[in-house]
Design a protein around this motif. Sequence first.
Motif, PDB file in Angstrom:
ATOM      1  N   ALA A 221      -2.758  11.997  -6.153  1.00 39.81           N
ATOM      2  CA  ALA A 221      -3.603  10.963  -6.748  1.00 39.81           C
ATOM      3  C   ALA A 221      -2.861   9.641  -6.835  1.00 39.81           C
ATOM      4  O   ALA A 221      -3.440   8.564  -6.682  1.00 39.81           O
ATOM      5  N   GLY A 222      -1.567   9.710  -7.088  1.00 38.01           N
ATOM      6  CA  GLY A 222      -0.698   8.537  -7.054  1.00 38.01           C
ATOM      7  C   GLY A 222       0.581   8.903  -6.335  1.00 38.01           C
ATOM      8  O   GLY A 222       0.753  10.041  -5.886  1.00 38.01           O
ATOM      9  N   ILE A 223       1.479   7.934  -6.223  1.00 39.09           N
ATOM     10  CA  ILE A 223       2.792   8.199  -5.655  1.00 39.09           C
ATOM     11  C   ILE A 223       3.804   7.937  -6.765  1.00 39.09           C
ATOM     12  O   ILE A 223       3.980   6.798  -7.206  1.00 39.09           O
ATOM     13  N   GLY A 224       4.447   8.995  -7.238  1.00 34.95           N
ATOM     14  CA  GLY A 224       5.377   8.857  -8.350  1.00 34.95           C
ATOM     15  C   GLY A 224       6.791   9.205  -7.937  1.00 34.95           C
ATOM     16  O   GLY A 224       7.029   9.794  -6.881  1.00 34.95           O
ATOM     17  N   CYS A 225       7.735   8.863  -8.800  1.00 37.41           N
ATOM     18  CA  CYS A 225       9.135   9.180  -8.508  1.00 37.41           C
ATOM     19  C   CYS A 225       9.914   9.303  -9.813  1.00 37.41           C
ATOM     20  O   CYS A 225       9.915   8.385 -10.631  1.00 37.41           O
ATOM     21  N   ALA A 252       0.706  -7.534   4.312  1.00 37.30           N
ATOM     22  CA  ALA A 252      -0.667  -7.717   4.800  1.00 37.30           C
ATOM     23  C   ALA A 252      -1.498  -6.447   4.637  1.00 37.30           C
ATOM     24  O   ALA A 252      -2.610  -6.357   5.155  1.00 37.30           O
ATOM     25  N   GLY A 253      -0.961  -5.493   3.904  1.00 40.13           N
ATOM     26  CA  GLY A 253      -1.636  -4.214   3.755  1.00 40.13           C
ATOM     27  C   GLY A 253      -2.781  -4.256   2.762  1.00 40.13           C
ATOM     28  O   GLY A 253      -3.145  -5.315   2.231  1.00 40.13           O
ATOM     29  N   PRO A 254      -3.360  -3.097   2.484  1.00 40.39           N
ATOM     30  CA  PRO A 254      -4.525  -3.032   1.594  1.00 40.39           C
ATOM     31  C   PRO A 254      -4.167  -3.414   0.162  1.00 40.39           C
ATOM     32  O   PRO A 254      -3.024  -3.272  -0.276  1.00 40.39           O
ATOM     33  N   LEU A 255      -5.173  -3.889  -0.559  1.00 38.53           N
ATOM     34  CA  LEU A 255      -4.989  -4.275  -1.950  1.00 38.53           C
ATOM     35  C   LEU A 255      -4.791  -3.027  -2.807  1.00 38.53           C
ATOM     36  O   LEU A 255      -5.530  -2.047  -2.694  1.00 38.53           O
ATOM     37  N   CYS A 256      -3.772  -3.080  -3.655  1.00 32.49           N
ATOM     38  CA  CYS A 256      -3.475  -1.969  -4.557  1.00 32.49           C
ATOM     39  C   CYS A 256      -4.123  -2.242  -5.908  1.00 32.49           C
ATOM     40  O   CYS A 256      -4.361  -3.399  -6.284  1.00 32.49           O
ATOM     41  N   HIS A 257      -4.361  -1.191  -6.684  1.00 31.13           N
ATOM     42  CA  HIS A 257      -4.966  -1.381  -8.007  1.00 31.13           C
ATOM     43  C   HIS A 257      -4.045  -2.144  -8.955  1.00 31.13           C
ATOM     44  O   HIS A 257      -4.481  -2.650  -9.983  1.00 31.13           O
ATOM     45  N   CYS A 258      -2.739  -2.238  -8.589  1.00 38.78           N
ATOM     46  CA  CYS A 258      -1.816  -2.992  -9.427  1.00 38.78           C
ATOM     47  C   CYS A 258      -1.948  -4.500  -9.193  1.00 38.78           C
ATOM     48  O   CYS A 258      -1.374  -5.300  -9.931  1.00 38.78           O
ATOM     49  N   GLY A 259      -2.691  -4.886  -8.142  1.00 42.83           N
ATOM     50  CA  GLY A 259      -2.894  -6.302  -7.847  1.00 42.83           C
ATOM     51  C   GLY A 259      -2.122  -6.807  -6.652  1.00 42.83           C
ATOM     52  O   GLY A 259      -2.389  -7.904  -6.147  1.00 42.83           O
ATOM     53  N   GLY A 262      -0.202  -3.813   0.023  1.00 43.43           N
ATOM     54  CA  GLY A 262       0.709  -3.035   0.850  1.00 43.43           C
ATOM     55  C   GLY A 262       1.667  -2.150   0.092  1.00 43.43           C
ATOM     56  O   GLY A 262       2.698  -1.733   0.628  1.00 43.43           O
ATOM     57  N   CYS A 263       1.330  -1.794  -1.155  1.00 44.67           N
ATOM     58  CA  CYS A 263       2.153  -0.831  -1.891  1.00 44.67           C
ATOM     59  C   CYS A 263       2.062   0.540  -1.214  1.00 44.67           C
ATOM     60  O   CYS A 263       1.067   0.864  -0.559  1.00 44.67           O
ATOM     61  N   VAL A 264       3.098   1.358  -1.387  1.00 43.10           N
ATOM     62  CA  VAL A 264       3.066   2.718  -0.847  1.00 43.10           C
ATOM     63  C   VAL A 264       1.804   3.439  -1.335  1.00 43.10           C
ATOM     64  O   VAL A 264       1.125   4.116  -0.563  1.00 43.10           O
ATOM     65  N   GLU A 265       1.469   3.270  -2.606  1.00 47.88           N
ATOM     66  CA  GLU A 265       0.313   3.953  -3.176  1.00 47.88           C
ATOM     67  C   GLU A 265      -1.002   3.478  -2.563  1.00 47.88           C
ATOM     68  O   GLU A 265      -1.952   4.246  -2.445  1.00 47.88           O
ATOM     69  N   SER A 266      -1.067   2.217  -2.158  1.00 40.41           N
ATOM     70  CA  SER A 266      -2.296   1.690  -1.572  1.00 40.41           C
ATOM     71  C   SER A 266      -2.536   2.219  -0.165  1.00 40.41           C
ATOM     72  O   SER A 266      -3.610   2.031   0.403  1.00 40.41           O
ATOM     73  N   ILE A 267      -1.528   2.886   0.394  1.00 43.56           N
ATOM     74  CA  ILE A 267      -1.632   3.447   1.746  1.00 43.56           C
ATOM     75  C   ILE A 267      -1.640   4.967   1.734  1.00 43.56           C
ATOM     76  O   ILE A 267      -2.343   5.595   2.535  1.00 43.56           O
ATOM     77  N   ALA A 268      -0.882   5.567   0.793  1.00 44.02           N
ATOM     78  CA  ALA A 268      -0.625   7.004   0.874  1.00 44.02           C
ATOM     79  C   ALA A 268      -1.201   7.836  -0.261  1.00 44.02           C
ATOM     80  O   ALA A 268      -1.084   9.057  -0.227  1.00 44.02           O
ATOM     81  N   SER A 269      -1.822   7.212  -1.263  1.00 46.19           N
ATOM     82  CA  SER A 269      -2.445   8.015  -2.320  1.00 46.19           C
ATOM     83  C   SER A 269      -3.719   8.668  -1.788  1.00 46.19           C
ATOM     84  O   SER A 269      -4.268   8.244  -0.760  1.00 46.19           O
ATOM     85  N   ASP A 270      -4.197   9.680  -2.483  1.00 46.21           N
ATOM     86  CA  ASP A 270      -5.418  10.374  -2.055  1.00 46.21           C
ATOM     87  C   ASP A 270      -6.594   9.408  -1.907  1.00 46.21           C
ATOM     88  O   ASP A 270      -7.334   9.445  -0.906  1.00 46.21           O
ATOM     89  N   SER A 271      -6.789   8.545  -2.913  1.00 43.17           N
ATOM     90  CA  SER A 271      -7.936   7.638  -2.868  1.00 43.17           C
ATOM     91  C   SER A 271      -7.807   6.646  -1.724  1.00 43.17           C
ATOM     92  O   SER A 271      -8.802   6.302  -1.067  1.00 43.17           O
ATOM     93  N   ALA A 272      -6.587   6.179  -1.451  1.00 41.40           N
ATOM     94  CA  ALA A 272      -6.375   5.245  -0.343  1.00 41.40           C
ATOM     95  C   ALA A 272      -6.658   5.919   0.995  1.00 41.40           C
ATOM     96  O   ALA A 272      -7.269   5.319   1.896  1.00 41.40           O
ATOM     97  N   ILE A 273      -6.220   7.164   1.124  1.00 42.56           N
ATOM     98  CA  ILE A 273      -6.456   7.903   2.365  1.00 42.56           C
ATOM     99  C   ILE A 273      -7.948   8.135   2.570  1.00 42.56           C
ATOM    100  O   ILE A 273      -8.477   7.938   3.672  1.00 42.56           O
ATOM    101  N   VAL A 274      -8.651   8.533   1.509  1.00 44.25           N
ATOM    102  CA  VAL A 274     -10.097   8.772   1.621  1.00 44.25           C
ATOM    103  C   VAL A 274     -10.817   7.495   2.046  1.00 44.25           C
ATOM    104  O   VAL A 274     -11.673   7.507   2.958  1.00 44.25           O
TER     105      VAL A 274
END
Length: 390
Positions: A221-225, A252-259, A262-274
């Motif tokens: 759902a997110g990318i955590g560490c 230049a990547g997709p907009l992330c919910h953090c604002g 191109g964040c890793v989460e905006s590309i690789a989270s479940d919602s971003a992939i869907v």
Amino acid sequence: MRSTSRTEAFPGHTPAVSQIFTTVLSHGPLTRSEIAGRTQLSAAAVTKAVRPLIEAGYLQEEVDDARQSSLGRPANPVLVDGGRALFIGIKVTGDELIAVLTDLCCRIRVARHVPLTSRDPKAVLASIAALVQELVTEADGFGVQVQGLGIAVSGDVDRAAGVVRYSPFLDWRDVPLADLARMTTGLPVTVDNDVRALTVAEQWFGAGVGLSAFALVTVGAGIGCGLVVHGQVVSGAHGVAGEIGHVAIDPAGPLCHCGNRGCVESIASDSAIVARVREVTGVQVADAAEALDLAHDGNPGAREVYARAGEAIGRGIATVANLLGPERVIISGEGLAAYDLFAEQIRGAFGAAAFGSAARCDVQTRPLPFEEWARGAAATAIQSFIRADT
């Protein structure tokens, strides 16, 4: 609900006693001399700390007449009596509570899943209280008292204050969850970020045992560490250390919910992939499971989305390796269901972006179901119980 207040404190609440106990917890059984070697404490300090722990029943000695030192002094190993105390851990997701009752060695005795009908803090708190009451009743059957409650929540969590500052999946801001849960349940409560909690469990009982520095990266759902440096779980000055999900790898990547973009989460989270699979393929997949099925069926667009996600994750992991030089990176989370689709890209991007010897970091996968995340919450409760510095 009836009072479940703790009636006893952990004996010898000092850093040395806590260090000795956690060493035996993770590595035991150990002889006193082995404990001294691992902790770099004197034999006298170890003996002084071990005695009250044995007297209080938290440690027990394995008596073996054949194990004697050359001087005739006993060299019997000691180990933790897991049944001495019980703890509750709860992982809060956007749609359910996953709870476990564990012993002092964080072994799961009982597990429960309860759906959430509302994400309103009051409603969630009521569900937590009911679930805790159920597990306290279960604990009565073991004849052992519950000594603490750990709650794990995604997002920005201030463990010291017990406050959920921001949880995007719950849409919570500045919720004093520890105080509220303490008043409602009567138990000592520890609230922490879910990935950090899972990291504590991995450090003490899982793939991080014995490692001075490692990272746990979760995908889903997110990318955590979660980060461990010099044997300590790192939260940082503001509690958000390890947020590789919001490392920007493509301006230049997709907009992330953090604002940001191109964040890793905006590309690789479940919602971003869907979202990306829908855009690329034109197939209106309903969720991550349908997106995964489409890719496994060989849809080239869907497979390319997963490949791009793997590259993002690999670059995020390389950033961790370059900055901290961990001995190991453990990849986990529900997103591992797609690992066969992006494993090659993760390793390729990691190898390309890791600098020098950082590329020698051991990268491994470890599937951990949500019960293990709840177990992580219980581990934080155990940690608060036995450590003087939490």
